[in-house]
Scaffold this active site. Structure first.
Site, PDB file in Angstrom:
ATOM      1  N   LYS A  11       0.922  -1.341  -0.122  1.00  0.00           N
ATOM      2  CA  LYS A  11      -0.385  -0.304  -0.346  1.00  0.00           C
ATOM      3  C   LYS A  11       0.802   1.417   0.105  1.00  0.00           C
ATOM      4  O   LYS A  11       2.034   1.112  -0.508  1.00  0.00           O
ATOM      5  CB  LYS A  11      -0.867   0.021   0.626  1.00  0.00           C
ATOM      6  N   HIS A  93      -8.431  -2.657  -6.362  1.00  0.00           N
ATOM      7  CA  HIS A  93      -8.236  -2.888  -4.549  1.00  0.00           C
ATOM      8  C   HIS A  93      -9.405  -1.747  -4.074  1.00  0.00           C
ATOM      9  O   HIS A  93      -9.148  -1.129  -4.522  1.00  0.00           O
ATOM     10  CB  HIS A  93      -6.690  -2.695  -3.907  1.00  0.00           C
ATOM     11  N   GLU A  95      -9.425  -0.244  -1.218  1.00  0.00           N
ATOM     12  CA  GLU A  95      -9.602   0.684  -1.211  1.00  0.00           C
ATOM     13  C   GLU A  95      -9.086   2.026  -2.470  1.00  0.00           C
ATOM     14  O   GLU A  95     -10.075   3.329  -2.280  1.00  0.00           O
ATOM     15  CB  GLU A  95      -7.896   1.193  -0.411  1.00  0.00           C
ATOM     16  N   GLU A 163     -11.324 -10.073  -0.903  1.00  0.00           N
ATOM     17  CA  GLU A 163     -10.732  -9.089  -0.801  1.00  0.00           C
ATOM     18  C   GLU A 163     -11.712  -8.848   0.563  1.00  0.00           C
ATOM     19  O   GLU A 163     -12.263  -8.064   0.076  1.00  0.00           O
ATOM     20  CB  GLU A 163     -10.301  -8.360  -0.519  1.00  0.00           C
ATOM     21  N   GLY A 169      -7.370  -5.017   7.164  1.00  0.00           N
ATOM     22  CA  GLY A 169      -6.635  -4.205   8.041  1.00  0.00           C
ATOM     23  C   GLY A 169      -7.622  -3.552   9.343  1.00  0.00           C
ATOM     24  O   GLY A 169      -6.912  -3.224  10.173  1.00  0.00           O
ATOM     25  N   SER A 209      -6.433  -9.228   6.392  1.00  0.00           N
ATOM     26  CA  SER A 209      -6.195  -9.617   8.521  1.00  0.00           C
ATOM     27  C   SER A 209      -5.278 -11.166   8.043  1.00  0.00           C
ATOM     28  O   SER A 209      -5.413 -11.827   8.904  1.00  0.00           O
ATOM     29  CB  SER A 209      -7.020  -9.443   8.967  1.00  0.00           C
TER      30      SER A 209
END
Ligand code: 13P
Length: 246
Positions: A11, A93, A95, A163, A169, A209
């Site tokens: 990241k 992703h 994010e 994911e 996270g 995680s």
């Protein structure tokens, strides 16, 4: 026969010194030769990473643009990644989908451009907590996959990373059952939409995680073909995750 795959998504973390030290650690480590390892540092460190990585460790960009070279300030094309010796890219992703508003369609167009440019793609999909609680997990991931299937017919250079957003996270890893259930559904979708061969050959990674503590258990699941690791990929225990099937 699917080669186990472990990706490290750094990241937006690290300095030159830290990236160097992480890679030197991997270079010296004893890595299971049956595992494909790909690390993904921030774009500014890609050249450095590619220059110093050895021991079979490959390098991925965290993003690519869907157009060729041109007047696209701030973007990097697939051709430029190739020119720099980078052969992998992470696309979609959560994010970027959430923070930068990347749509399913944009993710699909970037995947198409990356593949056309000769890159291999780690395609990220996954549901939010609200979507899971509403029981729509499989609908969400298949919608995200369908957008790509509308643009791309040859999936042989795509690795899928499932994911779940609520696991990223947060320290809240999916259970082995939750991961296996979605992975199996993704493989079923691949079979139905593409072919039995694509379903058999495509690697489906779990991300969210993952640590050296939970990797071994997750890896026992028949449809878990590897991991995409965030936080733990910056630490020495990343080696234990890579070696979790040894
Ligand atoms: P964490 O491993 O830090 O939860 O991140 C997962 C991830 O987003 C990898 O792409």
């Amino acid at each position: 026969t699917r080669k186990f795959f472990v990706g490290g998504n750094f990241k937006s973390n690290g300095t030159i010194t830290q990236i160097r030290s992480i890679i030197e650690g991997l270079n010296k480590a004893s890595l299971d030769p049956n595992v494909e390892v790909v690390i993904s540092p921030p774009a500014i460190y890609l050249l450095l990473a590619n220059e110093i990585a050895s021991n079979g460790v490959q390098v991925a960009a965290q993003n690519v643009y869907d157009k060729g070279n041109g007047a696209y300030t701030g973007e990097i094309s697939a051709a430029q990644l190739k020119d720099a010796g980078i052969n992998w890219v992470i696309i979609g992703h959560s994010e970027r989908r959430a923070l930068l508003g990347e749509s399913d369609k944009f993710v699909a167009l970037k995947t198409k451009a990356a593949l056309a440019g000769g890159l291999s793609v780690i395609l990220c999909i996954g549901e939010s907590l609200e979507e899971r609680e509403a029981g729509t997990t499989i609908d969400v991931v298949t919608r995200q996959l369908k957008a790509v299937a509308d643009e791309v017919s040859d999936w042989s250079n795509i690795v899928i990373a499932y994911e779940p957003v609520w696991a990223i996270g947060t320290g809240k890893v999916a259970t082995t059952e939750q991961a296996q259930e979605v992975h199996a559904a993704i493989r079923e979708w691949l079979k139905k939409t593409l072919s039995a061969e694509a379903a058999e050959k495509t690697r489906i990674l779990y991300g969210g995680s993952v640590t050296d503590k939970n990797a071994k258990d997750l890896a026992t699941q028949p449809d878990v073909d590897g991991f995409l690791v965030g936080g733990a990929s910056l630490k020495p225990a990343f080696v234990d995750i890579i070696n979790s099937t040894a």
